[in-house]
Design an enzyme around this catalytic site. Sequence first.
Site, PDB file in Angstrom:
ATOM      1  N   TYR A  63     -12.889   5.965 -12.536  1.00 25.60           N
ATOM      2  CA  TYR A  63     -12.965   4.658 -11.866  1.00 25.60           C
ATOM      3  C   TYR A  63     -13.602   3.612 -12.786  1.00 25.60           C
ATOM      4  CZ  TYR A  63     -13.954   1.286  -8.101  1.00 25.60           C
ATOM      5  OH  TYR A  63     -14.021   0.162  -7.308  1.00 25.60           O
ATOM      6  N   ALA A 103     -10.008  -7.221  -8.411  1.00 24.63           N
ATOM      7  CA  ALA A 103     -11.189  -6.749  -7.694  1.00 24.63           C
ATOM      8  C   ALA A 103     -11.837  -5.665  -8.536  1.00 24.63           C
ATOM      9  CB  ALA A 103     -10.793  -6.212  -6.325  1.00 24.63           C
ATOM     10  N   THR A 120      -5.258   6.270   0.446  1.00 24.64           N
ATOM     11  CA  THR A 120      -6.548   6.313   1.157  1.00 24.64           C
ATOM     12  C   THR A 120      -6.579   5.330   2.330  1.00 24.64           C
ATOM     13  OG1 THR A 120      -7.487   4.746  -0.434  1.00 24.64           O
ATOM     14  CG2 THR A 120      -7.973   7.078  -0.804  1.00 24.64           C
ATOM     15  N   THR A 137     -20.420  -2.427  -0.380  1.00 25.91           N
ATOM     16  CA  THR A 137     -19.972  -3.201   0.789  1.00 25.91           C
ATOM     17  C   THR A 137     -19.781  -2.252   1.967  1.00 25.91           C
ATOM     18  OG1 THR A 137     -18.827  -4.667  -0.739  1.00 25.91           O
ATOM     19  CG2 THR A 137     -18.161  -4.804   1.554  1.00 25.91           C
ATOM     20  N   ARG A 169     -19.279   7.674   1.747  1.00 25.21           N
ATOM     21  CA  ARG A 169     -20.312   6.770   1.261  1.00 25.21           C
ATOM     22  C   ARG A 169     -21.496   6.745   2.212  1.00 25.21           C
ATOM     23  NH1 ARG A 169     -16.715   2.294  -1.821  1.00 25.21           N
ATOM     24  NH2 ARG A 169     -15.296   2.703  -0.140  1.00 25.21           N
ATOM     25  N   LYS A 175       2.349 -13.573 -13.461  1.00 27.02           N
ATOM     26  CA  LYS A 175       2.876 -14.334 -14.615  1.00 27.02           C
ATOM     27  C   LYS A 175       4.262 -14.908 -14.287  1.00 27.02           C
ATOM     28  CE  LYS A 175       4.429 -12.879 -19.189  1.00 27.02           C
ATOM     29  NZ  LYS A 175       5.459 -11.912 -19.001  1.00 27.02           N
ATOM     30  N   ASP A 227       0.850  -1.204   0.000  1.00 21.64           N
ATOM     31  CA  ASP A 227       0.000   0.000   0.000  1.00 21.64           C
ATOM     32  C   ASP A 227       0.877   1.242   0.000  1.00 21.64           C
ATOM     33  OD1 ASP A 227      -3.286   0.042   0.979  1.00 21.64           O
ATOM     34  OD2 ASP A 227      -2.239   1.942   0.677  1.00 21.64           O
ATOM     35  N   LEU A 269       7.011  -2.342  -8.166  1.00 18.25           N
ATOM     36  CA  LEU A 269       6.752  -3.295  -7.081  1.00 18.25           C
ATOM     37  C   LEU A 269       8.070  -3.604  -6.390  1.00 18.25           C
ATOM     38  CD1 LEU A 269       4.340  -5.959  -8.646  1.00 18.25           C
ATOM     39  CD2 LEU A 269       3.778  -3.905  -7.344  1.00 18.25           C
ATOM     40  N   LYS A 296     -11.489   0.535 -14.408  1.00 16.80           N
ATOM     41  CA  LYS A 296     -11.785  -0.841 -13.987  1.00 16.80           C
ATOM     42  C   LYS A 296     -12.186  -1.697 -15.193  1.00 16.80           C
ATOM     43  CE  LYS A 296     -10.926  -1.511  -9.624  1.00 16.80           C
ATOM     44  NZ  LYS A 296      -9.767  -2.373  -9.280  1.00 16.80           N
TER      45      LYS A 296
HETATM   46  N1  UDP Z   1     -25.933   8.911  -0.911  1.00 12.47           N
HETATM   47  C1  UDP Z   1     -26.831   9.618  -0.119  1.00 12.47           C
HETATM   48  N2  UDP Z   1     -26.338  10.288   0.969  1.00 12.47           N
HETATM   49  C2  UDP Z   1     -25.022  10.276   1.307  1.00 12.47           C
HETATM   50  C3  UDP Z   1     -24.108   9.550   0.506  1.00 12.47           C
HETATM   51  C4  UDP Z   1     -24.602   8.888  -0.602  1.00 12.47           C
HETATM   52  O1  UDP Z   1     -28.050   9.629  -0.371  1.00 12.47           O
HETATM   53  O2  UDP Z   1     -24.658  10.899   2.316  1.00 12.47           O
HETATM   54  C5  UDP Z   1     -26.457   8.130  -2.046  1.00 12.47           C
HETATM   55  C6  UDP Z   1     -25.693   8.294  -3.365  1.00 12.47           C
HETATM   56  O3  UDP Z   1     -26.203   9.377  -4.112  1.00 12.47           O
HETATM   57  C7  UDP Z   1     -25.945   6.944  -4.015  1.00 12.47           C
HETATM   58  C8  UDP Z   1     -26.056   5.973  -2.848  1.00 12.47           C
HETATM   59  O4  UDP Z   1     -26.317   6.763  -1.690  1.00 12.47           O
HETATM   60  O5  UDP Z   1     -27.156   6.947  -4.715  1.00 12.47           O
HETATM   61  C9  UDP Z   1     -24.784   5.157  -2.606  1.00 12.47           C
HETATM   62  O6  UDP Z   1     -23.730   6.058  -2.608  1.00 12.47           O
HETATM   63  P1  UDP Z   1     -22.263   5.635  -2.171  1.00 12.47           P
HETATM   64  O7  UDP Z   1     -21.401   6.845  -2.297  1.00 12.47           O
HETATM   65  O8  UDP Z   1     -22.294   4.942  -0.864  1.00 12.47           O
HETATM   66  O9  UDP Z   1     -21.811   4.519  -3.226  1.00 12.47           O
HETATM   67  P2  UDP Z   1     -22.027   4.333  -4.801  1.00 12.47           P
HETATM   68  O10 UDP Z   1     -22.943   3.187  -4.908  1.00 12.47           O
HETATM   69  O11 UDP Z   1     -22.624   5.583  -5.388  1.00 12.47           O
HETATM   70  O12 UDP Z   1     -20.671   4.079  -5.305  1.00 12.47           O
END
Ligand code: UDP
Length: 326
Positions: free
Chosen positions: A161, A130, A49, A191, A202, A121, A45, A75, A165
């Site tokens: 992102y 992931a 973050t 998750t 989140r 490899k 790491d 690495l 990915k």
């Molecule tokens: N969201 C929300 N309030 C918050 C943070 C997120 O309503 O304080 C909503 C966001 O708009 C999304 C969902 O919750 O629709 C999940 O958001 P998150 O950022 O957890 O993950 P995402 O699935 O978007 O990557």
Amino acid sequence: MSSEKIKLLQDMTDKTIVVAGAAGFVPGHLCEYYLKKKAKVIGLDNFITGTKENIDLLSKYPNFTFLECNIYEQLPSMEHLKIDYVFSMASPASPIDFAKIPIEIMRVNSEGTMNLLELAKNHHARFLEASTSEVYGDPEIHPQVEDYVGHVNPIGPRSCYDESKRYAEALTMSYHRKFGVETRIVRIFNTYGPRMRPNDGRVIPNFINQALEGKPLSIYGDGLQTRSFCYVDDLVRAIDYVMHSDDVTPFNIGNPDEYTMLDAAKFIKEALKSESDLAFHPLPQDDPKRRRPDIGKLQKVSDYRPEISFEEGLKRTTQFFREKLQ
Ligand code: UDP
């Protein structure tokens, strides 16, 4: 593909595992899962973050080694080691990271993933990428199945992102096809659990911390968008199943129980006996409207079932944030 169900290894004393992103939330839990199975785990790491606290926790296990490095630069030398598994889990994944560190995200998923594939490899190791439900973008089919190719905005705020990915998946399949590397891909859906960053941005950490502090719960948009939340221990077990499957194509992993954000807020308020109000904020651009994994593909080849209810998972996560607040 054989029709036998995947069997997990219980004692992994003779295995060496490299986990990129070990200071982060999901990879940190994965490290601990394999440390408990007695594997030798090497965590990588650069703390962009992830936290030192997570590494301190893992360092209590004598079979853990930490190597600080930036996987998209170079690495550390591991030539002398017999490596059995390489987990590519180093990417920052929260929407708040997308605006702050988009170039780092794109580099870790492109150059970083290539370095890890080269490692696998050269060591004849198994490799797991992931990946994420974000490869489906704002999906037009529901629930999402693995052969849906997605609906991604390539220039939107989430594209650093989503698209990197998608590139990481393409690179993984190319290493498999061209060099025969034993690759696996998981697409991780939302998750949550202990050791998430409290300021991760989140929805679950936001709602829990707001409820604990008596602040209004922040609902983005009308709150009718949906997500399906998987407790981290259930997710880590699913990753182990996929690593031991014999299928190189992607597997969705997550918990298919689906909630609107309004329902999730209500659930958390009740679970925490909170009197907090709801506060409505603008919906971020390209926020997926509905998300729920179809996990039938993994369930066909394994006995995998998510075991932790939303209620129990929230209890454990709240306990973690309560201790953080003290
Ligand atoms: N969201 C929300 N309030 C918050 C943070 C997120 O309503 O304080 C909503 C966001 O708009 C999304 C969902 O919750 O629709 C999940 O958001 P998150 O950022 O957890 O993950 P995402 O699935 O978007 O990557």
